[in-house]
Write a protein that holds these residues in place. Structure first.
Motif, mmCIF file in Angstrom:
data_model
loop_
_atom_site.group_PDB
_atom_site.id
_atom_site.type_symbol
_atom_site.label_atom_id
_atom_site.label_comp_id
_atom_site.label_asym_id
_atom_site.label_seq_id
_atom_site.Cartn_x
_atom_site.Cartn_y
_atom_site.Cartn_z
ATOM 1 N N SER A 1 -7.928 11.720 -5.590
ATOM 2 C CA SER A 1 -8.073 11.951 -7.078
ATOM 3 C C SER A 1 -7.093 11.857 -7.519
ATOM 4 O O SER A 1 -6.070 11.316 -7.298
ATOM 5 N N SER A 2 -6.854 11.560 -8.914
ATOM 6 C CA SER A 2 -6.059 10.945 -9.427
ATOM 7 C C SER A 2 -4.806 11.628 -10.104
ATOM 8 O O SER A 2 -4.174 12.981 -10.900
ATOM 9 N N LEU A 3 -3.828 11.139 -9.568
ATOM 10 C CA LEU A 3 -2.304 11.927 -10.021
ATOM 11 C C LEU A 3 -1.358 10.991 -10.823
ATOM 12 O O LEU A 3 -0.045 10.306 -10.078
ATOM 13 N N GLU A 4 -1.551 9.637 -11.162
ATOM 14 C CA GLU A 4 -1.019 8.690 -11.545
ATOM 15 C C GLU A 4 0.657 9.395 -13.171
ATOM 16 O O GLU A 4 1.416 8.404 -11.884
ATOM 17 N N THR A 5 0.028 10.707 -13.245
ATOM 18 C CA THR A 5 1.106 10.985 -14.026
ATOM 19 C C THR A 5 2.491 11.569 -13.289
ATOM 20 O O THR A 5 3.902 11.004 -13.085
ATOM 21 N N GLN B 1 0.656 -1.050 0.481
ATOM 22 C CA GLN B 1 0.025 0.246 0.089
ATOM 23 C C GLN B 1 0.794 1.648 -0.199
ATOM 24 O O GLN B 1 -0.280 2.359 -0.918
ATOM 25 N N VAL B 2 1.691 0.633 0.811
ATOM 26 C CA VAL B 2 3.194 2.851 0.280
ATOM 27 C C VAL B 2 3.397 2.577 -0.840
ATOM 28 O O VAL B 2 3.560 3.309 -0.931
ATOM 29 N N ALA B 3 3.603 1.450 -1.101
ATOM 30 C CA ALA B 3 4.050 1.941 -2.880
ATOM 31 C C ALA B 3 2.971 2.157 -3.779
ATOM 32 O O ALA B 3 3.020 3.312 -4.706
ATOM 33 N N ASN B 4 1.641 2.049 -3.322
ATOM 34 C CA ASN B 4 0.510 2.806 -4.011
ATOM 35 C C ASN B 4 0.612 4.480 -3.211
ATOM 36 O O ASN B 4 -0.752 4.837 -3.565
ATOM 37 N N GLU C 1 -5.955 8.818 -6.018
ATOM 38 C CA GLU C 1 -6.650 8.124 -6.657
ATOM 39 C C GLU C 1 -5.855 6.419 -6.058
ATOM 40 O O GLU C 1 -7.269 4.964 -5.449
ATOM 41 N N ALA C 2 -5.086 6.468 -6.630
ATOM 42 C CA ALA C 2 -3.767 4.870 -6.450
ATOM 43 C C ALA C 2 -4.304 4.394 -5.434
ATOM 44 O O ALA C 2 -4.499 3.064 -4.397
ATOM 45 N N ALA C 3 -4.114 5.832 -3.662
ATOM 46 C CA ALA C 3 -4.150 5.195 -2.832
ATOM 47 C C ALA C 3 -5.347 4.389 -2.155
ATOM 48 O O ALA C 3 -4.899 3.621 -1.158
ATOM 49 N N TYR C 4 -5.826 5.507 -2.320
ATOM 50 C CA TYR C 4 -7.472 4.892 -2.245
ATOM 51 C C TYR C 4 -7.839 4.054 -2.319
ATOM 52 O O TYR C 4 -8.675 2.535 -1.786
ATOM 53 N N THR C 5 -7.727 3.386 -3.972
ATOM 54 C CA THR C 5 -7.638 1.903 -4.628
ATOM 55 C C THR C 5 -7.164 0.708 -3.817
ATOM 56 O O THR C 5 -7.499 -0.115 -3.888
ATOM 57 N N SER C 6 -6.196 1.461 -3.150
ATOM 58 C CA SER C 6 -5.294 -0.129 -2.326
ATOM 59 C C SER C 6 -5.620 -0.270 -1.410
ATOM 60 O O SER C 6 -5.100 -0.945 -0.232
#
Length: 311
Positions: free
Chosen positions: A285-289, A238-241, A262-267
Motif C-alpha cells: 500500500s502507498s505510505l509515502e507521506t 532497498q532498506v532506504a526504501n 508500495e515503495a518497498a515493493y517497487t524496490s
C-alpha cells in the motif's frame, strides 16, 4: 506458539507530522515543505487505504484513534511502545523521544478487552527512561516466537542490558548485533532492527550488508539457518526504501500475506519477489507521506495482537 497473527492493532493519526525529537537518530525522516495539517490529512488517507486493503483480505484490524489532546506525532507506530503475547502478557517499553511516551494509553488495553482479548500481566520497562535507557518494542526486538529467539540491533534506542532482561522475562534467546547505514559518508547505527530485517514463518528478509562485523553477521545467519529460515538478502538502497520494514500476517482462511509499502515493493527485484511468493502473497500500500515524515513504514504501523480470547 504462532509466528503470525490475524489481529492487528493500529492507531489512526490526529497530529501526524515529522517528529523533531526522533529525527536526531532516525535518518530515514525528511522534512516535507507542506503544512502539518496537510501532512496529517495525507497520512490519514494513506492510513485508511492501508486498513481497507488489510481488511479486504480478512485481516482483523482494530483501529483506535489517537488522542487529540496529546501532542503525539508518531502515535501511528504503536509497535514501539507495546507488545502482546500468547500467554496474555503485555510488554510496555521505554521510548527515546519524550513526546512518544504519551502514546502509552490505557484506552488501548480497555479497547482490546472490549474486543474479547485477555490481558493477564503487564511487564513494564518504562522506568528505564529515567536512566536514559531505551528499548522500543518490536521496532528494537524481532521476535521468532516459534523458536524463542529475539534479534536486536543495538542502537541509542535499543539497550543491550535491557534487551537481555526482556529475554529473561519473556524466555527468548538473545541474538545481538549492530546494524549500520551510511549517512553523509559516516556509518551510523540504524535506529530500529525492523527497518533492516523481517522475520516470517519460513523465511527472513534481511540486509546483511548493514551488519559490518563479520562475526555478528555469521552468527545471525547461523541462527536463521538452524531454524530453517530461507534468507532473502536485500541491499542498503532497498532498506532506504523500507524493504526491511515488512510483516507477515494471516488473512481469511489463515492465508499468509507479507505486508509492505508500495515503495518497498517497487524496490524489490523479480528474484526477491519470487522468493517471497514461494511462501506467501504480497500485499502493498502507498505510505509515502508516513514514510517520508515518520521515517517508519508498514511494519511499524502494526502492533500484532497474540493475546488469548475469552471463551
Amino acid at each position: 506458539m504462532l509466528q503470525t497473527t490475524n489481529t492487528i492493532l493500529m492507531i489512526r493519526p490526529i497530529n501526524f507530522r515529522m517528529n523533531e525529537q526522533t529525527a536526531v537518530n532516525n535518518f530515514f525522516q525528511e522534512d516535507l515543505d507542506i503544512k502539518n495539517t496537510e501532512i496529517n490529512a495525507k497520512a490519514q488517507e494513506e492510513f485508511d487505504a492501508f486498513v481497507t486493503k488489510l481488511r479486504a483480505v480478512g485481516v482483523n484490524v482494530i483501529v483506535e484513534n489517537d488522542d487529540k489532546l496529546m501532542d503525539t506525532p508518531d502515535s501511528i507506530f504503536p509497535n514501539n511502545w507495546v507488545s502482546f503475547h500468547e500467554n496474555g502478557n503485555v510488554g510496555l517499553y521505554p521510548m527515546f523521544a519524550e513526546n512518544r511516551r504519551k502514546e502509552r494509553r490505557d484506552e488501548v488495553f480497555i479497547r482490546l478487552e472490549k474486543e474479547g482479548f485477555v490481558i493477564n500481566n503487564i511487564i513494564d520497562y518504562t522506568s528505564a527512561e529515567e536512566e536514559g535507557v531505551f528499548l522500543e518494542g518490536t521496532g528494537s526486538l524481532l521476535l521468532d516466537r516459534v523458536n524463542s529467539k529475539a534479534y536486536c540491533a543495538l542502537s541509542p534506542r535499543a539497550d543491550e542490558d535491557l534487551f537481555i532482561e526482556f529475554c529473561e522475562d519473556f524466555e527468548y534467546t538473545p541474538v545481538i548485533f549492530t546494524a549500520y547505514q551510511t549517512v553523509e559518508d559516516k556509518r551510523e547505527a540504524i535506529y530500529h532492527t525492523n527497518v533492516m530485517m523481517c522475520l516470517a514463518e519460513n523465511f527472513a528478509v534481511i540486509c546483511l550488508d548493514c551488519i559490518d562485523d563479520k562475526k555478528e553477521r555469521k552468527n545471525v545467519l547461523k541462527h536463521l539457518k538452524e531454524d530453517g529460515k530461507e534468507v532473502i538478502a536485500i541491499t542498503e538502497d532497498q532498506v532506504a526504501n523500507f524493504a526491511g520494514n515488512m510483516l507477515q500476517v494471516r488473512g481469511e482462511n489463515n492465508k499468509r500475506y507479507l505486508i509492505m509499502s508500495e515503495a518497498a515493493y517497487t524496490s524489490l527485484t523479480k528474484a526477491q519477489i519470487q522468493a517471497i511468493e514461494k511462501h506467501c502473497d504480497i500485499l502493498s500500500s502507498s505510505l509515502e507521506t508516513i514514510e517520508t515524515c515518520g521515517g517508519g513504514s508498514a511494519r511499524c504501523m502494526m502492533a500484532e495482537v497474540f493475546l488469548p480470547k475469552n471463551d
